[in-house]
Design an enzyme around this catalytic site. Sequence first.
Site, PDB file in Angstrom:
ATOM      1  N   ASN A 294       0.023  -8.684  -0.880  1.00 14.52           N
ATOM      2  CA  ASN A 294       0.874  -7.978  -1.525  1.00 14.52           C
ATOM      3  C   ASN A 294       1.259  -8.779  -3.004  1.00 14.52           C
ATOM      4  O   ASN A 294       2.096  -8.262  -3.699  1.00 14.52           O
ATOM      5  CB  ASN A 294       2.237  -7.567  -0.780  1.00 14.52           C
ATOM      6  CG  ASN A 294       1.997  -6.510   0.046  1.00 14.52           C
ATOM      7  OD1 ASN A 294       1.272  -5.482  -0.027  1.00 14.52           O
ATOM      8  ND2 ASN A 294       2.574  -6.570   1.084  1.00 14.52           N
ATOM      9  N   HIS A 296       2.641 -11.726  -3.622  1.00 16.38           N
ATOM     10  CA  HIS A 296       3.508 -12.693  -3.528  1.00 16.38           C
ATOM     11  C   HIS A 296       3.571 -13.531  -2.564  1.00 16.38           C
ATOM     12  O   HIS A 296       2.456 -13.222  -1.623  1.00 16.38           O
ATOM     13  CB  HIS A 296       5.052 -11.782  -3.502  1.00 16.38           C
ATOM     14  CG  HIS A 296       5.127 -11.161  -2.161  1.00 16.38           C
ATOM     15  ND1 HIS A 296       6.095 -10.164  -2.059  1.00 16.38           N
ATOM     16  CD2 HIS A 296       4.724 -11.036  -0.834  1.00 16.38           C
ATOM     17  CE1 HIS A 296       6.231  -9.537  -0.944  1.00 16.38           C
ATOM     18  NE2 HIS A 296       4.957 -10.022  -0.123  1.00 16.38           N
ATOM     19  N   CYS A 331       8.671 -15.117  -4.754  1.00 17.19           N
ATOM     20  CA  CYS A 331       8.276 -16.174  -5.518  1.00 17.19           C
ATOM     21  C   CYS A 331       6.731 -15.833  -5.713  1.00 17.19           C
ATOM     22  O   CYS A 331       5.862 -15.506  -5.089  1.00 17.19           O
ATOM     23  CB  CYS A 331       8.428 -17.362  -4.437  1.00 17.19           C
ATOM     24  SG  CYS A 331       7.684 -18.957  -5.137  1.00 17.19           S
TER      25      CYS A 331
END
Length: 391
Positions: A294, A296, A331
């Site tokens: 995804n 991240h 992040c």
Amino acid sequence: MTSMAARSNVTRIFPGDFRKAKKENVDATTTWEALKMNFHGFGNANAWNNKRKMSLVTASAQSSPRRGKTINGTMVKGARVEEGSINGGKLANESAVDAALGTSLHGRFVEDRFVYGQIFVIRSYEIGPDQTATMETLMNFLQETALNHVTCSGIGGNGFGATREMSIRKLIWVVTRIQVQVQSYSRWGDVIEIDTWVDAAGKNGMRRDWIIRDHNTKEIITRATSTWVVMNKETRRLCKIPEEVKQEVFPFYVNRFAIASEQTDCEKIDKLTDDTAERIRSGLAPRWNDMDANQHVNNVKYIGWILESVPIQVLQDYNMTSLTLEYRRECRQSNLMESLTSPTAKVIGDSNNNSINRKPDFECTHLLRMQRDKAEIVRARTEWHLKNKNK
């Protein structure tokens, strides 16, 4: 979590000011004075790099081409490998290797398709310096079982754990909070069974629970619970679960809790700052391989960065028996992070170490944040026990 009152013949690891910890009972446990110096110097535990060839044994939702084989004479949920394939982490005969590697990595539904089960063998590269599975390994197993649950349910779309209706709308699941309680850590070569299921979490979330059992004794050795919400993959914003998605997952909901409500960690995790943290480790950078499908950082990767600010002597002498993660923001690979840790006062007393209710020797509060603007990424709370008390 609140601290317990002091009592006679106990050791307060963090009495009052953390920096003024003192030893009151040497026999109870190592006092923080022995660990205190490590909070002012940083060190990493040595990686366990001795990878050896061993088998993977899993249950299969499909027929296996190698049926009729066993692990030490025991059927493993429909999938079998050669007799005596595993013994204390060593292969008893070479034919077991080929048989085990030929098995499927999928599990199967049990209990009328409400619960999904899968079997894993602890491999050499999934253990730490003490030759037991790490918390990151356990979290990877939980994540793998959850994803296979969605895939084998028949509602999986083309996203990473997303349903068909979610894929159409470009939605993904993101975890907001997870709690893991570890009774005991498995060793290299041990076989474990993981069961997982889902239920509603309020009006706009989903709860996923897991239990891990030792395959031989059937004893529950780990419990975990988590809360998930929906995010738009393109805007990266949280959104309500569409009614069409609710209709997809509703048939799989089961009202069951892996962790009893009185043991669930629902308390707010305090935010650490430069003033309240005892140790800060800066310059932590995600790698390309830390990213998931995804785009991240994989939520399991945060555990390693959290432990970067924990003293090496703590990692050597204590087991993490409880972990609660509260995810605050995403992040990306371009972000540099800082890891902050501060211990919380705790009293050591007599407790039943065979019970999930056993009292921790001490606990810590953690924070991962962006190095540039100090924005929070993950808050965490951990509980720890002396390793020799759990044997």
